[in-house]
Motif scaffolding. Structure first.
Motif, PDB file in Angstrom:
ATOM      1  N   ILE A 424     -13.474  -6.509  -8.870  1.00 46.42           N
ATOM      2  CA  ILE A 424     -12.238  -7.558  -8.868  1.00 46.42           C
ATOM      3  C   ILE A 424     -11.341  -6.635  -7.617  1.00 46.42           C
ATOM      4  O   ILE A 424     -10.843  -5.192  -7.409  1.00 46.42           O
ATOM      5  N   PRO A 425     -10.310  -7.110  -6.480  1.00 51.02           N
ATOM      6  CA  PRO A 425     -10.021  -6.323  -4.937  1.00 51.02           C
ATOM      7  C   PRO A 425      -8.733  -6.354  -5.722  1.00 51.02           C
ATOM      8  O   PRO A 425      -8.273  -6.778  -6.950  1.00 51.02           O
ATOM      9  N   GLN A 426      -8.367  -5.206  -5.505  1.00 52.53           N
ATOM     10  CA  GLN A 426      -6.802  -4.552  -5.784  1.00 52.53           C
ATOM     11  C   GLN A 426      -5.549  -6.300  -5.378  1.00 52.53           C
ATOM     12  O   GLN A 426      -4.834  -6.426  -6.160  1.00 52.53           O
ATOM     13  N   THR A 427      -6.223  -6.972  -4.535  1.00 52.31           N
ATOM     14  CA  THR A 427      -5.497  -8.181  -4.312  1.00 52.31           C
ATOM     15  C   THR A 427      -5.608  -8.953  -5.237  1.00 52.31           C
ATOM     16  O   THR A 427      -4.591  -9.782  -5.384  1.00 52.31           O
ATOM     17  N   LYS A 428      -6.636  -9.195  -5.558  1.00 54.79           N
ATOM     18  CA  LYS A 428      -6.564  -9.865  -6.330  1.00 54.79           C
ATOM     19  C   LYS A 428      -5.917 -10.169  -8.066  1.00 54.79           C
ATOM     20  O   LYS A 428      -5.015 -10.925  -8.535  1.00 54.79           O
ATOM     21  N   ASP A 446       1.193   3.371 -12.898  1.00 52.61           N
ATOM     22  CA  ASP A 446       0.826   4.568 -13.281  1.00 52.61           C
ATOM     23  C   ASP A 446       0.945   5.056 -11.213  1.00 52.61           C
ATOM     24  O   ASP A 446       0.800   4.475 -10.785  1.00 52.61           O
ATOM     25  N   THR A 447       1.268   5.889 -11.288  1.00 53.30           N
ATOM     26  CA  THR A 447       1.107   7.051  -9.069  1.00 53.30           C
ATOM     27  C   THR A 447      -0.565   6.518  -9.267  1.00 53.30           C
ATOM     28  O   THR A 447      -1.917   7.140 -10.049  1.00 53.30           O
ATOM     29  N   MET A 448      -1.333   5.960  -8.383  1.00 53.77           N
ATOM     30  CA  MET A 448      -1.715   5.403  -8.345  1.00 53.77           C
ATOM     31  C   MET A 448      -2.222   4.677  -6.845  1.00 53.77           C
ATOM     32  O   MET A 448      -1.290   4.303  -6.428  1.00 53.77           O
ATOM     33  N   SER A 449      -3.323   4.510  -7.034  1.00 52.83           N
ATOM     34  CA  SER A 449      -3.813   3.291  -4.998  1.00 52.83           C
ATOM     35  C   SER A 449      -3.026   1.806  -5.424  1.00 52.83           C
ATOM     36  O   SER A 449      -1.817   1.645  -4.499  1.00 52.83           O
ATOM     37  N   PHE A 450      -2.749   1.435  -5.889  1.00 52.41           N
ATOM     38  CA  PHE A 450      -2.050   0.345  -6.620  1.00 52.41           C
ATOM     39  C   PHE A 450      -0.692  -0.057  -5.792  1.00 52.41           C
ATOM     40  O   PHE A 450      -0.319  -0.875  -6.055  1.00 52.41           O
ATOM     41  N   CYS A 451      -0.278   1.562  -6.465  1.00 49.16           N
ATOM     42  CA  CYS A 451       1.444   1.160  -6.433  1.00 49.16           C
ATOM     43  C   CYS A 451       1.653   0.662  -5.038  1.00 49.16           C
ATOM     44  O   CYS A 451       3.023   0.127  -4.261  1.00 49.16           O
ATOM     45  N   PHE A 452       1.245   1.260  -3.681  1.00 52.83           N
ATOM     46  CA  PHE A 452       0.819   0.336  -2.648  1.00 52.83           C
ATOM     47  C   PHE A 452       1.122  -0.984  -2.310  1.00 52.83           C
ATOM     48  O   PHE A 452       1.476  -1.409  -0.819  1.00 52.83           O
ATOM     49  N   ALA A 453       0.908  -1.269  -4.025  1.00 53.93           N
ATOM     50  CA  ALA A 453       0.372  -2.899  -3.420  1.00 53.93           C
ATOM     51  C   ALA A 453       1.964  -3.621  -3.580  1.00 53.93           C
ATOM     52  O   ALA A 453       2.474  -4.672  -3.299  1.00 53.93           O
ATOM     53  N   PRO A 613      -4.686  -1.221  -1.934  1.00 56.50           N
ATOM     54  CA  PRO A 613      -4.148  -2.052  -1.212  1.00 56.50           C
ATOM     55  C   PRO A 613      -4.587  -2.044   0.520  1.00 56.50           C
ATOM     56  O   PRO A 613      -3.598  -0.470   1.337  1.00 56.50           O
ATOM     57  N   LEU A 614      -3.689  -3.301   1.487  1.00 58.64           N
ATOM     58  CA  LEU A 614      -4.069  -2.719   3.001  1.00 58.64           C
ATOM     59  C   LEU A 614      -2.850  -2.062   3.623  1.00 58.64           C
ATOM     60  O   LEU A 614      -2.699  -1.137   4.522  1.00 58.64           O
TER      61      LEU A 614
END
Length: 623
Positions: A424-428, A446-453, A613-614
C-alpha cells in the motif's frame, strides 16, 4: 491520612470540602488540580521512594476531585504519555517516578517536552531527609540503592547527583525539605513557572515528608498567579508593540498572518481563533506552519501551509513571499523543522513583525520582553493578543476594500492506480485521510517518513495535530496517544483519535499498547491506530544506507496479535485488520465507514520498503 476536622470548601468547586489541615502530599495534589482544573489523571510508576506520596492520591480529599493514578509500563513511556496528555487537555500534566533509575529513564521524554514546549511536572521521590543529612554530616560512608556511589569510595555519595542532569531540560527545579511553609511556596512556584513557560519543571520530594501536616488555607486564600502581573513599564512596552502592529496593519495593502506552533503550545488557540475571525477575510491572507496547523483551513482566506521549500505549493510560497507587504509571524518557533531548513524567505516583505513568547521583532529591531537573568516577562503572548484584539479598529484599515485573496491550496489526489498489488503506497493513506478526516479529530503522528506528507493533507476545522517533529524521538507517538486518549476521555469528549505509527517507532514503545486494555474502564472512546509496516527505518534508508543492516528491524512481528497477547484474546475491546495491498485497503474501508470508537481499532498496512512521500524525496534525497 488527615484526621476528621473542620472542613472548608474550595472556592469555585463542587468537590468535597477540604480539612483545615492536610498532609503535604494532599496539598500537592490539590494544588495540581487547581493549576489544571481539567486534570483527572496523574501518571507514574511506583518505587520505594515515592509510594508514600502515591498513597495520598487515594485520600478521600484528593479522590473526591476525581483524580486517579495511571501506572505505565516504563518511565520513558510515562514521560511521553504525560506529554500527550498535556497537549490534548491543554494544560498541566504530572508524572511521578522514583529517583535515579526512574527519573533517568524518563529524562529523554522530559527533554522532548522541553524542546516542544509541553507543561509537564515531573515529581521525583528521593532519599529521606536523615539519609541526606548523613551524607553531609556523617562520618561513615553509606551508599543507597538507586544512588550511584562516589568515585572515591571513602567519600559520601552525592544525593543530588541526578539533579545536575535535568537543569538544562527544565525551567525550574525545587527540592522539598522540613520547612513546611517554604515547601508550599516551592510547590506553587514550580506550578506557576511550568505553566507560564509551557515547559517541564521538577519537584524532588524526600520519601519521609509527605505525611507531614500543613494548613490548607493557602489553597483558598492564595490563588496561583498564573497570569503575569503587568507593571507600568510592561504596560508601556505592550502598548508600543500593539501600536507598532496596528500602525502597519492599517497602512498595509496586502497583509498576511503566519501562525507557528508556539501559539498553540502556549494554549492560545481560542485567542488565535478570535483574532482570525475579527480580521477581514477579503484582506488578510492566512497561513500556518506545518508544525502548527492551528488555523481553520476551511476559511476562504486560508492560503496554505508555509515553511519555505516545504510549503504546500510554490504558489503558497509566492503568495506569502512575493504578494505580502506586511507579515505577522505569530508564535514563531526557531527550528529547521518548521522552516524547512531555514528556507523561509521574507526579504521582499516591507514590514515584518515576529512574535515569540520571549521577544518581539519589528523588522530588524528586537524588543526583549523576558529578562534573561530573572526569567520574568513584561507580558505574555496571551496578554499581547488580548490587547491587540481590544484595540483593533477595522475602520482604520485604509485599504480594507482590497480583495487580496486570489489563491487557496487544495491537495490533489496523489495515488495513481497501477498494477502493483504488493503493498500500500503512502500516497493511498494520504488520500484516505483527505477524504475521511472529520472536524474535531485528534491526529497523532510519530516521527517517520509519512510526516513529510503532512503538507498534502488538509485538516478540517478543529482538527488537532499532535507530533514531535522537532525533537523527533521515535516511539513517542504511541504512549503519547495513550496520554491523549486519557485526556480526551477525562474531558468527556467523543472526538475521534487517530494515530499514524511506523513499525520501527512502534517497536520502541509497543508495550504501552497494553495500557489501553488495562484502563479500558476509563476509556469509552478508543483510538484508531494505523501501523505502517515498511520493514525498517525508511527515513534513514532514503538518506543513507538503503540496504545496510543498521536500517533493519525484526520484520517478523505479528502486529495484529499483540492486543491478544496483552490480554484481550477474545477481542472484546479491540479489532484488528491486516491490509496487504490497495485492493484489501479499499474493501476494508468500504465496509468500515462508521467507526466504533468503543473499541481500539488496530490496522496494519503493508507498505513499500522504499516507498516514501514525494516531498521527502525532493527535500532530502536528491543528490
Amino acid at each position: 491520612m488527615t484526621p476528621v476536622q473542620e472542613t472548608i470548601r474550595l472556592p469555585g468547586t463542587s468537590s468535597p470540602t477540604v480539612p483545615e489541615n492536610v498532609t503535604l502530599g494532599e496539598y500537592l495534589f490539590l494544588r495540581i488540580s487547581q493549576a489544571n482544573p481539567k486534570l483527572r489523571s496523574i501518571f507514574g510508576i511506583p518505587g520505594d521512594f515515592n509510594v508514600d506520596l502515591l498513597e495520598h492520591l487515594y485520600s478521600p480529599v484528593v479522590a473526591g476531585r476525581d483524580i486517579k493514578f495511571i501506572g505505565l509500563c516504563n518511565e520513558l513511556n510515562g514521560a511521553y504519555t504525560a506529554d500527550g496528555y498535556s497537549r490534548a487537555i491543554g494544560g498541566l500534566s504530572t508524572f511521578i517516578s522514583t529517583f535515579g533509575v526512574g527519573e533517568l529513564s524518563a529524562i529523554n521524554g522530559i527533554a522532548g517536552s522541553f524542546a516542544e514546549f509541553s507543561p509537564v511536572l515531573h515529581i521525583v521521590g528521593t532519599t529521606s531527609l536523615p539519609q541526606r543529612d548523613h551524607a553531609i554530616n556523617g562520618s561513615d560512608v553509606r551508599n543507597h540503592h538507586h544512588l550511584i556511589q562516589n568515585k572515591n569510595p571513602l567519600c559520601q555519595p552525592n544525593h543530588d547527583v541526578y539533579k545536575k542532569m535535568i537543569e538544562p531540560i527544565s525551567v525550574i527545579q525545587e527540592s522539598l525539605d522540613s520547612d513546611l511553609q517554604r515547601n508550599m511556596e516551592k510547590i506553587d512556584r514550580v506550578l506557576v513557572k511550568i505553566l507560564q513557560e509551557s515547559r517541564p519543571g521538577y519537584l524532588f520530594i524526600p520519601c519521609d515528608i509527605t505525611n507531614l501536616i500543613v494548613p490548607s488555607y493557602r489553597l483558598y486564600e492564595t490563588p496561583l498567579p498564573l497570569e503575569i502581573q503587568l507593571t507600568t513599564s510592561g504596560v508601556e512596552v505592550l502598548e508600543d508593540v500593539v501600536d507598532a502592529i496596528l500602525f502597519r496593519l492599517y497602512k498595509s495593502k496586502n497583509p498576511s498572518l503566519l501562525s507557528d506552533c508556539l501559539t498553540t503550545r502556549f494554549n492560545l488557540q481560542d485567542k488565535l481563533n478570535t483574532l482570525v475571525a475579527k480580521l477581514p477575510s477579503n484582506f488578510v491572507k492566512l497561513f500556518s506552519t506545518n508544525m502548527a496547523r492551528n488555523i481553520d483551513e476551511s476559511l476562504s482566506n486560508f492560503v496554505g501551509l508555509y515553511f519555505g521549500i516545504g510549503s504546500s505549493s510554490k504558489e503558497v510560497s509566492r503568495q506569502l513571499e512575493r504578494n505580502t507587504d506586511f507579515l505577522i509571524n505569530l508564535g514563531y518557533f526557531n527550528a529547521e523543522t518548521t522552516t524547512a531548513g531555514y528556507s523561509n524567505d521574507f526579504s521582499n516583505i516591507e514590514e515584518y513583525i515576529e512574535i515569540n513568547p520571549d521577544y518581539i521583532k519589528v523588522n530588524e529591531h528586537i524588543i526583549n520582553i523576558k529578562n534573561p537573568e530573572s526569567g520574568k516577562r513584561l507580558f505574555s503572548m496571551g496578554q499581547l493578543l488580548d490587547a491587540l484584539l481590544f484595540k483593533l479598529d477595522l475602520n482604520k484599515i485604509e485599504n480594507i476594500n482590497n480583495n487580496n485573496i486570489s489563491y487557496k491550496f487544495f491537495p490533489p489526489t496523489l495515488y495513481e492506480q497501477d498494477n502493483n498489488t504488493d503493498y500500500i503506497p503512502q500516497t493511498k493513506l494520504v488520500d484516505y485521510l483527505n477524504e475521511n478526516l472529520q472536524p474535531g479529530d485528534l491526529l497523532v503522528m510519530d516521527t517517520m517518513s509519512f510526516c513529510f506528507a503532512l503538507p498534502d493533507i488538509m485538516l478540517p476545522q478543529g482538527v488537532q495535530l499532535l507530533t514531535q517533529n522537532y525533537y523527533g524521538s521515535i516511539g513517542y507517538a504511541l504512549p503519547s496517544t495513550f496520554g491523549a486518549t486519557m485526556a480526551v476521555n477525562d474531558l468527556g469528549s467523543d472526538r475521534r483519535i487517530i494515530l499514524i505509527e511506523g513499525d520501527g517507532a512502534a517497536q520502541m514503545t509497543i508495550q504501552e499498547l497494553s495500557s489501553f486494555l488495562k484502563y479500558k474502564e476509563f476509556l469509552p472512546n478508543m483510538p484508531k491506530i494505523f501501523l505502517i509496516n515498511n520493514d525498517g527505518y525508511t527515513v534513514e534508508r532514503m538518506i543513507k544506507g538503503p540496504t545496510r543492516s543498521y536500517n533493519d528491524i525484526n520484520g517478523e512481528w505479528s502486529w495484529t496479535q499483540l492486543l491478544g497477547v496483552f490480554g484481550d484474546k477474545e477481542q472484546k475491546y479491540h479489532s484488528t485488520a491486516l491490509l496487504r495491498n490497495v485492493n484489501e485497503f479499499n474493501k476494508y474501508f468500504e465496509f468500515q465507514r462508521q467507526t466504533d470508537n468503543s473499541k481500539l481499532e488496530f490496522i496494519e498496512l503493508i507498505a513499500g520498503k522504499y516507498d516514501c512521500p514525494l516531498r521527502f524525496s525532493e527535500m532530502f534525497c536528491k543528490k
